[in-house]
Design an enzyme around this catalytic site. Sequence first.
Site, mmCIF file in Angstrom:
data_model
loop_
_atom_site.group_PDB
_atom_site.id
_atom_site.type_symbol
_atom_site.label_atom_id
_atom_site.label_comp_id
_atom_site.label_asym_id
_atom_site.label_seq_id
_atom_site.Cartn_x
_atom_site.Cartn_y
_atom_site.Cartn_z
ATOM 1 N N ASN A 186 41.807 54.856 93.963
ATOM 2 C CA ASN A 186 41.588 53.564 93.326
ATOM 3 C C ASN A 186 42.117 52.453 94.249
ATOM 4 O OD1 ASN A 186 42.255 51.193 91.801
ATOM 5 N ND2 ASN A 186 41.988 52.350 89.922
ATOM 6 N N HIS A 206 44.544 47.748 93.988
ATOM 7 C CA HIS A 206 45.725 46.986 94.407
ATOM 8 C C HIS A 206 45.657 46.482 95.836
ATOM 9 C CE1 HIS A 206 47.257 47.202 90.552
ATOM 10 N NE2 HIS A 206 47.577 48.477 90.556
ATOM 11 N N ARG A 213 47.188 35.918 98.168
ATOM 12 C CA ARG A 213 47.128 34.907 99.220
ATOM 13 C C ARG A 213 45.893 34.011 99.131
ATOM 14 N NH1 ARG A 213 50.265 34.275 103.946
ATOM 15 N NH2 ARG A 213 52.256 34.144 102.926
ATOM 16 N N HIS A 264 38.214 48.946 89.387
ATOM 17 C CA HIS A 264 38.151 48.448 88.017
ATOM 18 C C HIS A 264 37.821 46.964 88.048
ATOM 19 C CE1 HIS A 264 40.488 48.210 83.895
ATOM 20 N NE2 HIS A 264 39.290 47.663 83.826
ATOM 21 N N ARG A 302 37.929 44.102 86.158
ATOM 22 C CA ARG A 302 38.511 43.654 84.884
ATOM 23 C C ARG A 302 37.868 42.355 84.437
ATOM 24 N NH1 ARG A 302 43.654 46.366 83.614
ATOM 25 N NH2 ARG A 302 43.707 44.906 81.884
ATOM 26 N N ARG A 339 41.289 40.056 87.928
ATOM 27 C CA ARG A 339 42.609 39.836 88.552
ATOM 28 C C ARG A 339 42.736 40.547 89.895
ATOM 29 N NH1 ARG A 339 46.412 43.326 84.531
ATOM 30 N NH2 ARG A 339 45.479 41.924 83.031
ATOM 31 N N GLU A 372 35.154 51.467 87.063
ATOM 32 C CA GLU A 372 35.968 51.464 85.842
ATOM 33 C C GLU A 372 35.731 50.148 85.108
ATOM 34 O OE1 GLU A 372 40.498 51.619 85.089
ATOM 35 O OE2 GLU A 372 40.059 52.974 86.731
ATOM 36 N N THR A 421 46.055 49.615 82.489
ATOM 37 C CA THR A 421 45.396 50.176 81.308
ATOM 38 C C THR A 421 46.420 50.990 80.525
ATOM 39 O OG1 THR A 421 43.448 50.338 82.707
ATOM 40 C CG2 THR A 421 43.337 51.418 80.574
ATOM 41 N N GLU A 428 38.429 61.472 81.099
ATOM 42 C CA GLU A 428 39.598 61.388 81.976
ATOM 43 C C GLU A 428 40.810 61.295 81.059
ATOM 44 O OE1 GLU A 428 39.440 58.942 85.484
ATOM 45 O OE2 GLU A 428 41.543 58.366 85.253
ATOM 46 N N HIS A 476 46.315 58.084 85.962
ATOM 47 C CA HIS A 476 47.281 57.067 85.563
ATOM 48 C C HIS A 476 48.715 57.502 85.843
ATOM 49 C CE1 HIS A 476 48.770 53.410 83.877
ATOM 50 N NE2 HIS A 476 47.530 53.006 83.764
#
Length: 265
Positions: free
Chosen positions: A12, A15, A23, A48, A50, A54, A75, A106, A156, A199
């Site tokens: 994933n 991040h 930045r 994901h 969202r 974000r 996702e 999540t 999942e 997760h």
Amino acid sequence: MPPVPPLRLGVNVDHVATIRNARGIDKPDPVRAAKLAIEAGADGITAHLREDRRHIRDEDMARLRAEISKPLNFEMAVTDEMVAIALKTKPHAVCLVPERRQEVTTEGGLDVLGQHNRLVPVVARFTDAGVRVSLFIGADPAQIEAAARVGAPVIEIHVGAWCEAIAVGDRATADAEWQRIVKAAALAQAAGLEVHAGHGLDYETAEIISSLPEIAELNIGHFMIGEAVFVGLAQSVRDMRAAMERGRARARTAADQAKDHAQTK
Ligand code: PXP
């Protein structure tokens, strides 16, 4: 005992986008990270999109779809907007998750039981479009049975509570959560569902859960992107694969022993 299937690693990259967005410029690029993860041994990439954008943004998802050489797992929350974007993107798979704007990540599984009527047509639309649907749910027998009833081929299992209990050394909770996961994986496989987990996984918990023969895929983000700061993303993917392989080797040994036992009876 059925043969132990290979275990896939989905990385994933959310991040990487979180850092980029801090930045407000275009680096680091989550698509570059995805390609590097694949080169290092990832079997697929998860991202994901969202509602609040974000981390991953619409253009990231479009670029991942166009540029990576392995399956994309999109996702998403079950909203009309996301369903439309995902159908347009046509990823290999979608993973349907609950989403609240205020949450840090999540936090729980999808309430498949309570959302049966909403999910049936959504699952059918993706299936008709050739997109595999996975439902992100807790290790709860009622939710697993509901997942099979809405026609999803994959679940999942949300293993966050188990990982958290291990991380803080809460043995009793970790044991109880582990028992729920073991039972859930067996129940799901018996119901004809492919079983994934995700997760909060790190090297330790990924190794343990890889010993469950029912698990076909792990989706891992936060820990690996964090490790990448210290060892590089390629090395963190290789180390994760090695941890998974140690766990899977245990599953194969257990299956071989069960076979020998059955033959000598
Ligand atoms: N699987 C699902 C469905 C998720 O929502 C997440 C978190 O985005 C993950 C896996 C990865 O979790 P983590 O980032 O804690 O490894």
